[in-house]
Write an enzyme that holds these catalytic residues in place. Structure first.
Site: not given
Ligand code: PLP
Length: 399
Positions: A153, A181, A201, A239, A326
């Protein structure tokens, strides 16, 4: 002034397709999928339909898909599940890499500290890539899991996932990949790439925040992190977030269908950006030149402090990042940049630019000029830079 969003690796703008797919499930079909009356069953049908569509995008079967609250939850559940089933067989060794997302690294740390697991973090070398051979060499009798991210990322490097998966399969070790990613940005096929578990995600591919997927190959026992009702085959209580799941499925389908066009457009623009930023003296691209995501570029510049760089770029209308969302706000240098061997002083001077497919060549050129101006300006004020220029301190990069 131009306004340029160059932080798609942190999160993306929702696509219109995703927004439209969500609206009916907020306004009209708001029933609980566990309810037996019509709008409950309509929501249930939509949910199962979304599951099948998501499965298709990654080459999985619908029952191998668990909807989660995002990438972090999927990473946690995958790792904890593999650890539990390993422990039952007396296997308490896990292999990962030094530059994983914190959702992986912190979960592993906890298993180490609280449950006596042993974790081997593989080196990712200066190019930000771990090889299948190194994974093979690290596998032991007691290894229960290999978890290696699909694409990083911060620096955008893409790992040889299919080969790593093949090694794990041959040795009978579970293989998980954090593909947050990668999903929607490069092709994922869990069968062809030998993946047992995978996390994605929605908000990283123009879907909503707070929705993700854990793929777990059938037969892999899962531990649930959230106790309660029997949703998601009893593996994830609560839910279901039906609107977000509908947005996730629509966004993933759209992004997956567009990968060839996305790559064709983005790779030349990415390379133009790399070429432009490479003209800045005493700076270097982070991560392999070729094996990288089409939209992510990360540079280190000597004599620069990342936070100041970002603030001045923001003044010029460019939203960028100095690594992971983060860790911003913390003064620690990025663990990813340290993992690829960058010394502390340049790891503080990093810049990540991650563009979406609506970017124009004018925006790329504007960004290059903005970075050049800001780097020159900051260096002009930096006593540290004066020391480098006068030879009091040695340069790290070539001019
Ligand atoms: C953004 C990200 C996450 C976390 O995903 P969230 O949906 O924000 O919890 C985990 N791993 C990577 C490589 C990311 O870029």
């Amino acid at each position: 002034m131009m306004r340029i969003y160059a932080d798609n690796a942190a999160t993306t703008k929702m696509s219109n397709t995703a927004i439209q797919a969500m609206l009916p499930y907020m306004a009209e079909i708001y029933g609980n999928p566990s309810s037996l009356y019509t709008i409950g069953q309509e929501a249930k049908e939509a949910l199962e339909n979304a599951r099948a569509r998501v499965a298709k995008c990654i080459g999985a079967e619908p029952r191998e898909i668990i909807f989660t609250s995002g990438g972090s939850e999927a990473d946690n559940q995958a790792i904890v599940s593999a650890a539990k089933s390993g422990e039952r067989r007396g296997k308490k060794h896990i292999i990962s890499t030094a530059f994983e997302h914190h959702a992986v690294l912190h979960t592993l740390k906890k298993l180490e500290k609280e449950q006596g697991f042993e974790v081997t973090l593989l080196d990712v070398h200066a190019n930000g890539i771990v090889t299948a051979e190194e994974v093979a060499n690290a596998i032991r009798e007691d290894t229960c899991l290999v978890t290696v991210m699909f694409a990083n990322n911060e620096i955008g490097t893409v790992q040889p996932i299919a080969e790593i998966g093949a090694v794990c399969r041959e040795k009978g070790v579970l293989f998980h990949t954090d593909a947050v990613q990668a999903a929607g940005h490069t092709t994922i096929d869990v069968k062809a790439q030998n993946i047992d578990m995978l996390s994605i995600s929605a908000h990283k591919f123009h879907g909503p925040k707070g929705a993700g997927v854990l793929y777990a190959k059938k037969g892999i026992p899962l531990v649930n992190l959230i106790e309660g009702g029997a949703q998601e085959r009893g593996k994830r209580a609560g839910t279901e977030n039906v609107p977000a799941i509908m947005g996730l499925a629509a966004a993933l389908e759209e992004a997956t269908a567009n990968i060839a066009a996305y790559e064709a457009k983005m790779i030349p623009l990415r390379d133009r950006l790399i070429a432009g930023l490479s003209e800045i003296p005493y700076g270097e691209l982070n991560g392999d030149r070729e094996h990288r995501l089409p939209g992510t570029v990360n540079f280190c510049f000597e004599g620069i402090e990342g936070e100041s760089l970002l603030l001045l770029l923001d003044d010029k209308g460019v939203s960028a990042s100095s690594g992971s969302a983060c860790t911003s706000g913390s003064l620690d240098p990025s663990h990813v940049l340290l993992a690829i061997g960058r010394p502390h002083e340049v790891a503080h001077g990093s810049l990540r630019l991650s563009f979406g497919e609506d970017v124009t060549v004018e925006e790329i050129d504007y960004t290059i000029e903005a970075v050049k101006e800001v780097v020159a300006y900051l260096r002009g004020m930096s006593p540290f830079w004066r020391d480098l220029e006068s030879g009091k301190r040695p340069h790290i990069f070539a001019k």
